[in-house]
Design an enzyme around this catalytic site. Structure first.
Site, PDB file in Angstrom:
ATOM      1  CB  SER A  55      94.656 -32.171  90.754  1.00 36.68           C
ATOM      2  OG  SER A  55      95.886 -32.664  90.270  1.00 36.68           O
ATOM      3  CE1 TYR A  70      92.912 -37.516  90.289  1.00 32.68           C
ATOM      4  CE2 TYR A  70      94.555 -36.187  89.153  1.00 32.68           C
ATOM      5  CZ  TYR A  70      93.934 -36.576  90.325  1.00 32.68           C
ATOM      6  OH  TYR A  70      94.320 -36.020  91.521  1.00 32.68           O
ATOM      7  CE  LYS A  89      91.223 -34.418  91.508  1.00 36.14           C
ATOM      8  NZ  LYS A  89      90.634 -34.277  92.852  1.00 36.14           N
TER       9      LYS A  89
END
Ligand code: NAI
Length: 258
Positions: A141, A154, A158
């Protein structure tokens, strides 16, 4: 770019970016196994791959579970005769400030986004190394390159994917296997759209979900418009074909991380 005779596997392939990648690989000639937590949507994508004239199989998997990942790869080999291209795309998100983030939520995100990529990469390398050819594409991402508020867990997952990708790329470089990370920017899938998506959750007072979606595209993206699953499919096809690109984390983000 030609992938005829190659067998690909896409996790989280039932919808969104995974479906876009599965169809792009099929369009380039690959047979594509579609794995997802949700068997019904995996079957829908598999039917689209078959409609494009390629072989497919739909597989139910939880990428956070070692036994489930092992069974998934065994099924791909049994049904499609090998595994040449592994796209480790399945991922989840939640929005939590650092104060409200619980240890359970942190573990849940890491289990799918980071451990899931590890388990799927390991299972793929076990098949690819003896055959001395393979392409591993880990979907990270822009949050693997820069941090986003209320997405610390998150973001951590990533960044982990990109570091892991870099290390494994070096480990298997002499064996004909490339390992890269594909970093989507903002794509209007279930992750962003709807009341429970980021556009729905990050609304200003009185703002509609649609207006929030438009605002985020304008404020976060220099090009002003979101990317599509098809954009991600194009890069996946390139990475599946390229021989000398490895260990990279390539953003398709309309300039978001500039
Ligand atoms: P999505 O929510 O539309 O699709 C994710 C798919 O993964 C779903 O079909 C879901 O059933 C499956 N999945 C979830 N947990 C799973 C598990 N444990 N095992 C197997 N399958 C599982 O999301 P989207 O947007 O297509 O995201 C795909 C990947 O792209 C994710 O890794 C996400 O983090 C990443 N990404 C997405 C961006 C976006 O703007 N949509 C931006 C940057 C990265």
């Amino acid at each position: 770019m030609e992938l005829k005779g190659k067998v690909a596997l896409v996790t989280g392939g039932g919808r969104g970016i995974g479906q876009g990648i599965a169809l792009a690989l099929a369009g380039a000639g690959a047979d594509v196994a579609v794995a997802d937590l949700d068997q019904a949507i995996a079957e829908e994508t598999a039917a689209k791959v078959e409609a494009a004239g390629r072989r497919s199989v739909a597989i139910s998997v939880n990428v956070a579970q070692p036994d489930s990942v092992r069974a998934m790869v065994e099924k791909v080999e049994a049904e499609l005769g090998g595994l040449d291209i592994a796209v480790n795309n399945a991922g989840i998100i939640s929005i939590q400030s650092i104060e409200e983030l619980t240890a359970e939520d942190f573990d849940r995100i890491m289990a799918v986004n980071a451990k899931g990529v590890f388990l799927c990469t390991q299972a793929a390398v076990r098949v690819m190394r003896p055959r001395r050819w393979g392409r591993i594409i880990n979907v990270a991402s822009i949050a693997g390159k820069i941090g986003f508020p209320d997405l610390s867990h998150y973001t951590a997952s990533k960044f982990a994917v990109i570091g892991f990708t870099n290390a494994v790329a070096k480990e298997v470089a002499l064996d004909g296997i490339t390992v890269n990370a594909l970093c989507p920017g903002i794509v209007g899938t279930g992750m962003w759209r709807g009341e429970d998506g980021l556009a729905g959750r990050w609304r200003e007072e009185g703002e509609s979900e649609e207006a929030s979606w438009a605002r985020h595209q304008k404020t976060l993206l220099p090009q002003g418009v979101a990317q599509t699953p098809e954009d991600m499919g194009q890069l996946a096809v390139y990475l599946a074909c390229a021989e000398h690109v490895t260990g990279q984390a390539i953003a398709v983000d309309g300039g978001c991380t500039l």
